[in-house]
Each structure stands twice: as structure tokens, then as C-alpha cells.
Enzyme design. Structure first.
Site, PDB file in Angstrom:
ATOM      1  N   ASP A  62     -17.417 -27.671 -15.782  1.00  0.00           N
ATOM      2  CA  ASP A  62     -17.419 -26.291 -15.320  1.00  0.00           C
ATOM      3  C   ASP A  62     -17.206 -26.205 -13.815  1.00  0.00           C
ATOM      4  O   ASP A  62     -17.147 -27.222 -13.120  1.00  0.00           O
ATOM      5  CB  ASP A  62     -18.727 -25.612 -15.713  1.00  0.00           C
ATOM      6  CG  ASP A  62     -19.942 -26.259 -15.056  1.00  0.00           C
ATOM      7  OD1 ASP A  62     -19.924 -27.478 -14.831  1.00  0.00           O
ATOM      8  OD2 ASP A  62     -20.913 -25.544 -14.767  1.00  0.00           O
TER       9      ASP A  62
ATOM     10  N   GLU B  64     -19.500 -28.103 -11.752  1.00  0.00           N
ATOM     11  CA  GLU B  64     -19.318 -29.556 -11.832  1.00  0.00           C
ATOM     12  C   GLU B  64     -20.475 -30.266 -12.515  1.00  0.00           C
ATOM     13  O   GLU B  64     -20.756 -31.421 -12.231  1.00  0.00           O
ATOM     14  CB  GLU B  64     -19.119 -30.147 -10.426  1.00  0.00           C
ATOM     15  CG  GLU B  64     -18.088 -29.434  -9.578  1.00  0.00           C
ATOM     16  CD  GLU B  64     -17.785 -30.153  -8.293  1.00  0.00           C
ATOM     17  OE1 GLU B  64     -18.664 -30.191  -7.416  1.00  0.00           O
ATOM     18  OE2 GLU B  64     -16.672 -30.686  -8.183  1.00  0.00           O
TER      19      GLU B  64
END
Length: 624
Positions: free
Chosen positions: A340, A343
Site C-alpha cells: 500500500d 508501505e
């Protein structure tokens, strides 16, 4: 990861004394590498333990089940956490989970799967165990939580207008200056954007593909509006440098995840340490920014040959032109799970899907303009297929757009994440698919923003020194533990708080353009909170000339300014904006002079002044 999951498990509600634990195995098996040892289903919580053979250090152990309707979805799974050794020789380990299953429920345990990542082996045990609930009754979910608003702001406020005025000494001018201080810093490769000039605690001295594209989107908007020839040429030069840097990143042989590589050193070579990769939103947001720049460049009289040679055609000009390669990657990889924008976790993410969709749609039109009709058709086809998956993210039981369509990860049991709002801001394609006024988006924006009221102590400060209302301090997600340097307790972020302001400004603009508001059961909580001066009822419709229409939109505008005022309240007089502000004290926290914070402020300011019909605002800022 193990440490975090252990903390998450420890923080979960303990199994009550009245709960019964069902034992399936008392010792490790002889013929399997993983076996469920026991489970308990009590009060809406599913607890389980399993024996896991110690085949490798990197392990992922997941239990799958069906929901109360006896259906299996990506939500009905949970990752187990290491507890202790289960044998004297350390060859077996005991793992466990304790997760809430409200509102989905549990009917049967399907299987448990163990991935020994470092050796590439997957092991599983089929279960098909009918689950028996014991102890406390399963709670009836109350979703969404209804909050009573602590303020009723209305319309634009002079203090925010003054804070954002187009001058060098305003916050807008300061933000612009600090943003450009982080582009092409001395010694860095041309076209790179340092996330922050913070070299330790935390070390943000890298260029991130996604972050750079969002910063360059702001640069492109300045380029598109500049009247000063000197400024316009500066912005144009930077954007062409950025395009070339993107092409270099695409072709870096050291990039571990190829096109999905998220992070590069300032010499524009790939970071090769351990990281959350791939991050497949980056190629999409880069393509969006560069397509919009290409269109602006052509509108300014630029050459189509230059666009083809320095921006678009990655086949003929791979060292300088990244757009086509980014689009081809998105078309071929949008359905693959990736990490995402924070991270942290690998799944199917709403934010990533939405920016990928916009890239495909913009790319289809742009490829057609470039005479690349075959690619254009491919992009349209993939955009349609991607669009068909978006309804999966809406959870009718939770009345929420899930930030990811998958099992609970990193203890994010609420499934609430401001990335959904950011997804609309960065990925809406102006075609009424998950727009700013979409009922499900409004419901999610309400749930996510108000979820922080009970999380951050600083939210108890609801007005500034002059008594003007402060918006809700908004973080990434309520369960966040990243504190800007390490892990303890998460904080509000400047960029996410200002994102709520921009979201509201753009929602008002879209409602005004539509000329009506329709209140649904889904959107009702949003309206009751952010436009409380009107007695909203589900089914009501307000037309443009109705007082309720005008009052409601003035309320949203007032809340937009309140969110900006929250950011202003926690910004020192110098104008420096960090990544976060402390959840208790309100003091700046984390990386100093975060480039994305300044980009977020400028983007929100542009939306606000567009709503105020200040047609010269963007030009005046561009020419500073």
C-alpha cells in the site's frame, strides 16, 4: 512483523473464562508442516493456536474460515503470530491468533496455510471444522458509530484566506518555497524529489516514485497556470528532468521488484535493502502526472514530436520517455497484490486500484492521440475489467469502503484508512465512478475522520486562541503505531488532515456543479456530522435554490477551513511542516519539511480558491 503482531495480539480482548477451547491436536504432527492445535469462538472473537514446523525464518501462517453466511471471502482470514518454541530442539513452534470477526461472523474453519517464504515452500492442512460458539454472545455491530459534532462551522473564514494568500510571506508562499527546496537538491540526480532532508531518525533522504509524482503534479499545475515566462520555463525544465529520471528508474537493473520498485537513492539508483515491495501505485501516479504535463505542454504550443520522444514512446526512447512503459505495466499488473501507499502490507488496495484506473483511462485517450491505437484499446479493456472489481471494496455491513480487500493485516481491525479519501483525490477520473459526492465515499470519509476523535488526545482541543473551530486531527488509520521515528503510538499527519479539507472543498464544488443533494441512508451520518445545522433525513433532496442546499454546502466549506485551521494550529510560525504532529502535545513530529506535506497544503489551497472562484489565484502562486 512478528513483534508487531505479538503486540497486537496482546492488545486484543482476552478470551473470557466462560469460553470453551476446542483441542484438535496436543502435539506436532508427524506428516505435516502445520497443524491447528485448538480454537475458541467467543463473544465475536476467534482465537486459535497451531503447530508450525521451523522450516525457515520468514514465515506466513494464515487461518481461513467462512463467514456467518457460510461464504468464503478475502476478509475471512487471519494471520497467526509466533508465540514460543514447541519442541526442545526448536524444530517446532507454537503460533496463535486472536481476532474480532464482527460483523462477518464465523461458520466453519476451512484450512490453515503456512508459507515458508525464504525456501519457497507452501504447506497446508484442510480442516472443514464446524465452529461452535461458546461463552458471551456475539455482539450486534453498531456501525457506523454516530458522533455528535463539537462545532458547526460555516463558509470560508478570513483567517484561512489570509494564511493561504498568494504571497511569499504566507503559508502558501512558504510551502511553495520549501517544496522546491526539496527538488533537485545539490548532488542529487536531476528530476529527483527528496522526501525530506532528514538523514536520520528518520532517514527520508530518498526519492519515492509515488511521492515524487504527487509533488510533480503540483509543479505541473503551476506550469499550466504560470504567466511569467521565466517561471514557466523553470517548471517545464523540472518536469522534463522528472520524466527522464522516471525512465532511468524503469531501466535500473538493480531494482529488485522491477517497475514496482518504490524507492531510490538520490543518485537515482534503486534502494536494495529490505522494504515493502512491489508498490504498483507508483507507475500509475507517475503516468498520470506525465500525461497531464504532456497535455499542458501541447496546450502551451509544445511539439508533439517532443512529447513522443521525451515523454511517451518508451519503445523507441527508453532512456528518456517513461509514459508508455508505465501504462503497459499498469495494464498487465493491476490485478496483482502489492504494498500500500504506507508501505506496510501486501493486498488488493482501493487506493492503488483507483489510481491505476485513472492511469488506464487517461492513458487510453493519450495513446490514441499519439496514434497508438492498439495500446489504447488494450488500456480501455483493462480499465473496464479493473472497474468491475471496485464494488468488492464496499462492505455493506460496515457501511465502509475497505481500504484493502483482504484479511486483517497489521492489526487494522477497523478497516478504516484515510487512503480511501486520498484515492479519490489522486485517482478520480471525472466520470462519476467513486466521485467526491458518491454516497459510499462520503460515508467512508465520515467514518475514517471521526475514528480519530477517540484516539488522539489533541482532538480534545477543539478551537484556536480566537475561538475558531479546529477540525479533527486526522492520521493514517486509528490502529497506527508508527510515531514518525519508530513504533509506539501513531500521530495525526499534516497531509492527511489537509486532505480532508481538500476533499470537502472538492465535494462542495461537485455538488454545486450537480445542482442538487440527495440524502441516502448510507450518506446520512456524513451529513448529520458535517452539516448539522440542517435536520437531514434519508430520502431528502435539496435543489440548488433550496436553503438547505446552500446551508449544507456552507457547512462543508466551514469544516474544510476547520481542517486547514487544525494544520495551521500545529504549524510553527516559521511555516515549517513536518510529517506529523504529536497526538498528545500537538508538537511537530517525524521528518522535518516533508515534501508531501507542502504538496498537500498547496493542493488544498488550489481547491479552496477554485471554490471561491479566485480565477487568478493559481497563476499568482505560480508566478511567485
Amino acid at each position: 512483523m512478528r513483534q508487531f503482531l505479538a503486540l497486537a495480539a496482546a492488545a486484543s480482548i482476552a478470551v473470557a473464562d466462560s469460553c470453551h477451547t476446542f483441542t484438535l491436536a496436543n502435539s506436532p504432527p508427524d506428516d505435516k508442516a502445520v497443524a491447528l492445535s485448538s480454537y475458541s469462538y467467543c463473544g465475536g472473537y476467534l482465537s486459535a493456536s497451531a503447530f508450525v514446523k521451523n522450516l525457515s525464518y520468514d514465515k506466513l501462517v494464515t487461518l481461513y474460515w467462512t463467514n456467518a453466511d457460510n461464504k468464503s471471502t478475502p476478509l475471512n482470514a487471519g494471520s497467526l503470530d509466533y508465540v514460543k518454541a514447541a519442541s526442545d530442539d526448536q524444530s517446532w513452534e507454537l503460533w496463535s491468533l486472536n481476532v474480532t470477526t464482527v460483523p462477518d461472523g464465523v461458520d466453519a474453519l476451512l484450512n490453515i496455510t503456512y508459507v515458508a517464504a525464504s525456501i519457497g515452500k507452501t504447506n497446508s492442512q484442510q480442516l472443514n471444522v464446524q465452529v461452535e460458539a461458546t461463552g458471551d454472545p456475539i455482539p450486534t455491530p453498531q456501525i457506523p458509530t454516530i458522533y455528535k459534532p463539537y462545532a458547526s462551522p460555516s463558509d470560508f473564514s478570513d483567517d484561512i484566506t489570509n494564511w493561504l494568500k498568494p504571497s511569499n510571506d504566507s503559508q502558501t508562499g512558504i510551502a511553495k518555497s520549501f517544496l522546491f527546496n526539496n527538488i533537485n537538491i545539490p548532488g542529487a540526480a536531476p528530476g529527483t524529489v527528496i522526501a525530506a532532508q532528514s538523514y536520520s531518525e528518520p532517514d527520508y533522504a530518498y526519492t519515492w516514485v509515488r511521492d515524487a509524482s504527487l509533488v510533480m503534479d503540483v509543479v505541473n499545475r503551476l506550469y499550466s497556470s504560470a504567466k511569467s515566462e521565466e517561471k514557466r520555463q523553470l517548471y517545464e525544465k523540472i518536469l522534463f528532468q522528472y520524466a527522464k529520471a522516471g525512465a532511468q528508474e524503469q531501466n535500473d537493473p538493480t531494482a529488485i521488484s522491477g517497475m514496482g520498485e518504490p524507492k531510490f537513492y538520490l543518485n537515482n539508483t534503486a534502494f536494495t535493502g529490505s522494504w515493502g515491495r512491489p508498490q504498483n501505485d507508483g507507475p500509475a501516479t507517475r503516468a498520470i502526472t506525465l500525461i497531464e504535463f504532456a497535455n499542458a505542454y501541447l496546450a502551451n504550443g509544445g511539439s508533439q514530436d517532443t512529447v513522443r520522444e521525451q515523454l511517451y514512446d518508451s519503445d523507441k526512447y527508453p532512456q528518456v520517455a517513461p509514459i508508455k512503459k508505465d501504462l503497459q505495466f499498469v495494464a498487465s499488473n493491476w490485478s496483482s497484490p502489492s504494498f500500500d501507499l504506507w508501505e506496510e502490507e501486501e493486498s488488493a488496495h482501493f487506493y492503488t486500484r483507483l489510481v491505476q484506473r485513472k492511469a488506464l483511462l487517461l492513458g487510453a485517450d493519450f495513446a490514441n492521440d499519439m496514434g497508438d491505437h492498439e495500446l489504447s484499446d488494450k488500456l480501455k479493456t483493462q480499465a473496464s475489467k479493473l472497474s468491475d472489481t471496485l464494488p468488492e471494496f464496499w462492505d455493506s455491513a460496515r457501511q465502509l469502503i475497505l481500504y484493502e480487500y483482504g484479511p486483517v493485516l497489521r492489526g487494522k481491525y477497523s478497516y478504516k484508512d484515510i487512503s480511501v479519501v486520498l484515492g479519490v483525490m489522486h485517482g478520480y477520473a471525472n466520470d462519476n465512478v467513486f466521485s467526491y459526492t458518491n454516497d459510499q465515499i462520503l460515508a467512508t470519509a465520515y467514518q475514517v475522520s471521526t475514528s480519530f476523535l477517540d484516539v488522539y488526545k489533541v482532538a480534545n482541543t477543539t478551537s484556536d486562541e480566537s475561538g475558531k473551530p479546529l477540525g479533527i486531527p486526522v492520521g493514517r488509520y486509528p490502529e497506527d503505531v508508527y510515531d514518525g521515528v519508530g513504533t509506539s503510538q501513531g500521530n495525526p499527519w499534516y497531509l492527511t488532515t489537509m486532505a480532508m479539507a481538500e476533499f470537502l472543498y472538492r465535494s462542495v464544488q461537485e455538488f454545486e456543479d450537480a445542482g442538487s443533494i440527495i440524502i441516502s441512508d448510507t450518506s446520512l451520518p456524513f451529513w448529520k456530522y458535517f452539516a448539522s445545522s440542517v435536520d437531514h433525513k434519508a430520502g431528502a433532496k435539496y435543489n440548488k435554490n433550496d436553503q438547505s442546499f446552500k446551508t449544507s454546502l456552507k457547512s462543508l466549506t466551514g469544516w474544510g477551513d476547520a481542517f486547514m485551521r487544525r494544520a495551521k494550529y500545529h504549524t510553527p510560525s516559521s511555516g515549517h511542516m513536518s510529517e506529523e504532529f504529536n497526538r498528545t502535545t500537538g508538537e511537530p513530529r517525524g521528518a522535518k519539511d516533508l515534501t508531501w506535506s507542502y504538496a498537500s497544503l498547496l493542493s488544498a489551497a488550489f481547491a479552496r480558491e477554485e471554490l471561491r472562484n479566485q480565477k487568478n489565484y493559481l497563476t499568482n502562486v505560480a508566478d511567485l
